[in-house]
Design a protein around this motif. Sequence first.
Motif, PDB file in Angstrom:
ATOM      1  N   ARG A 173       0.808  -1.224   0.000  1.00  0.00           N
ATOM      2  CA  ARG A 173       0.000   0.000   0.000  1.00  0.00           C
ATOM      3  C   ARG A 173       0.840   1.273   0.000  1.00  0.00           C
ATOM      4  N   TYR A 178      -5.124   1.070  -2.859  1.00  0.00           N
ATOM      5  CA  TYR A 178      -6.239   0.288  -3.392  1.00  0.00           C
ATOM      6  C   TYR A 178      -7.325   0.177  -2.343  1.00  0.00           C
ATOM      7  N   ASP A 179      -8.514  -0.180  -2.799  1.00  0.00           N
ATOM      8  CA  ASP A 179      -9.659  -0.280  -1.899  1.00  0.00           C
ATOM      9  C   ASP A 179      -9.706  -1.625  -1.183  1.00  0.00           C
ATOM     10  N   ALA A 180      -9.336  -2.682  -1.880  1.00  0.00           N
ATOM     11  CA  ALA A 180      -9.387  -4.017  -1.285  1.00  0.00           C
ATOM     12  C   ALA A 180      -8.459  -4.945  -2.043  1.00  0.00           C
ATOM     13  N   GLN A 196      -8.722  -4.710  -6.027  1.00  0.00           N
ATOM     14  CA  GLN A 196      -9.642  -3.652  -6.426  1.00  0.00           C
ATOM     15  C   GLN A 196      -8.920  -2.322  -6.221  1.00  0.00           C
ATOM     16  N   GLY A 197      -8.347  -1.830  -7.308  1.00  0.00           N
ATOM     17  CA  GLY A 197      -7.528  -0.627  -7.232  1.00  0.00           C
ATOM     18  C   GLY A 197      -7.884   0.381  -8.300  1.00  0.00           C
ATOM     19  N   TYR A 198      -6.874   1.115  -8.733  1.00  0.00           N
ATOM     20  CA  TYR A 198      -7.080   2.242  -9.638  1.00  0.00           C
ATOM     21  C   TYR A 198      -6.037   2.221 -10.751  1.00  0.00           C
ATOM     22  N   ARG A 203      -4.564   8.766  -8.205  1.00  0.00           N
ATOM     23  CA  ARG A 203      -6.007   9.044  -8.268  1.00  0.00           C
ATOM     24  C   ARG A 203      -6.329  10.325  -9.035  1.00  0.00           C
ATOM     25  N   ASP A 206     -10.681   8.984 -12.080  1.00  0.00           N
ATOM     26  CA  ASP A 206     -11.515   8.046 -11.324  1.00  0.00           C
ATOM     27  C   ASP A 206     -11.565   6.659 -11.952  1.00  0.00           C
ATOM     28  N   LYS A 208     -11.077   3.012 -12.365  1.00  0.00           N
ATOM     29  CA  LYS A 208     -10.749   1.895 -11.479  1.00  0.00           C
ATOM     30  C   LYS A 208     -10.203   0.723 -12.289  1.00  0.00           C
ATOM     31  N   TRP A 210      -9.636  -3.300 -11.630  1.00  0.00           N
ATOM     32  CA  TRP A 210      -9.801  -4.485 -10.793  1.00  0.00           C
ATOM     33  C   TRP A 210      -9.197  -5.669 -11.536  1.00  0.00           C
ATOM     34  N   ASP A 241     -18.274   1.247 -10.738  1.00  0.00           N
ATOM     35  CA  ASP A 241     -17.325   0.150 -10.603  1.00  0.00           C
ATOM     36  C   ASP A 241     -17.246  -0.647 -11.897  1.00  0.00           C
TER      37      ASP A 241
END
Length: 414
Positions: A173, A178-180, A196-198, A203, A206, A208, A210, A241
Motif C-alpha cells: 500500500r 487500493y480499496d481491497a 480492487q484498485g485504480y 487518483r 476516477d 478503477k 480491478w 465500478d
Amino acid sequence: MFADQHEDPFEERLAAALHETGGGFDTDRTALAARGEAHGRRTRFVRRAAVAGGTAGVVLACVGGALVLRPGGTATEAVPSSVTASAKPKPSITARLATDEEMIETLKNLLPQGDFSEERGQGTQPADDRKVPAPSAGLVFDDGDGAAAIGVTVGRVQPGGTTARQAAQCPDRVYIPYDACKTSRLADGSVVTVLQGYEYPDRRADTKLWSAELVTPTGQHITVSEWNAAAEKGKPVTRTDPPLNPAQLTRLAAAKEWRTIANALPEPSPEPELPGSDLHARTDLLALLPKGLKVTDKSGDDGDYAYAVVDDGKGRSMVQVNVQPDMLDAADDLFDSSSETLPDGTRVAVSQGPGDRGHQVMWTVDTMRADGRRVVISAFNAGTQTEPATRETPALTIAQMRKMALDARWWSGS
C-alpha cells in the motif's frame, strides 16, 4: 509505461516487450498494472539517482506473456503451501491451441449477457517464424450499466518459483493505493489474488482497475483485468465500478477453458535466483536509521531493496535503499566528474530535487565501492510517492543518509 513518466530506456524496453507479447490490447501490461507501478516507482527511484550520478539494474522478465515485477507487501490471507511447493507440471490430456478468434469467443462465452465491441485476440497459433505468443483477449463489454474494458492473459509459470509466489501477494500500500485486496485458495489448490484498485495510483482520474491473478499448482497462470471505462486510459468513466465483482472475477480467471489453453504453451524455463536475494536491505536499513525516528511502516521482505516510513514528529517521510553487489562495469556511466571519490576509492554522488511526480522533494545519496558494490539511499518529504508532501524536507539529512550508505553493515553478510 505510464503517461506521466519521463522517457527512459526501461520504459521503452517494457513497452516493446508488452507490445510483442500482448497484442494490440496490451492486456499483459494492464493485467499487472498495480504490481508494475510498485516496481516502476522502485526502478525510477534508483534511475533518478542515475541522473545525478547513479542507476540500478532492472529485473524484467516476460513469463507466459505477463510482465513479472517484484511487489512488496503481503497477502491478506496466508499463502497456501501448494503454491510455494516445487512441483514439475504434469502433462495434461486437455490441451489445445487457440486462434485469435477462439480467444475472443472464449472470453465472450464466459462473460454475462451484454454487448461486445472492440474485440481483440492473440492466440497460441504461431504465424510464420514467430515463437508461440502469449494468448490474450480483450474487448469492451456493456451489461447495460456502462461500457467497460475487460482483458485476459494466459501463461505458464514455474510452480513454486518467484513468479508464482509473487502472484499470491497483494501489492504494498505504500506504493499502490487500493480499496481491497484478498488472496485465497480454491478447492483445487489454485491461488487467486483479487485486487480492487485504480489505473492511476495518484487518483488523478476516477478510472478503477480491478484484477484477478490465478496460479494453479501445476503453473497455469491466468490474469483477468477490468476497468470502469471503455479503455484503461483516455476514455471517460462510464460507471461507478467495473462490471464483474470479485467473485465473478475469480470464476472467470479459474475457468477450465483458460487452463486447456495454458497447457498448450511451452513449459516455462527454470527461474534464476533474483540478484541480491542473499542481502538483507530491510534489516540493515532499520538498524542504521538515526535515533529519534519512529518507524510507521516498512517493507515486508529482505533482499536488495527496502523502504521504511519514518516520523520525527514533523510528518511522515519515506526512506528507500537499493543494494547492488556488482555494478563496476557501469561505474563510469553512473558517476561523473562532479562526484566525490574517497581515499579508499568509493565514489559518492548527492542529489536534491523534485520527486517523480514533481510535488515532492527527493534527496538521494549514491555510493559505489571500488569493487563495484553499490548502495543508493533516497528520502522523500512524504510517507509515500503518491501522496502530497507532508513536510518541507525529508526527515533525514544528507549527512545522515551519507553515513548510512557508507556503512559496512550492508555487506557484512555477503
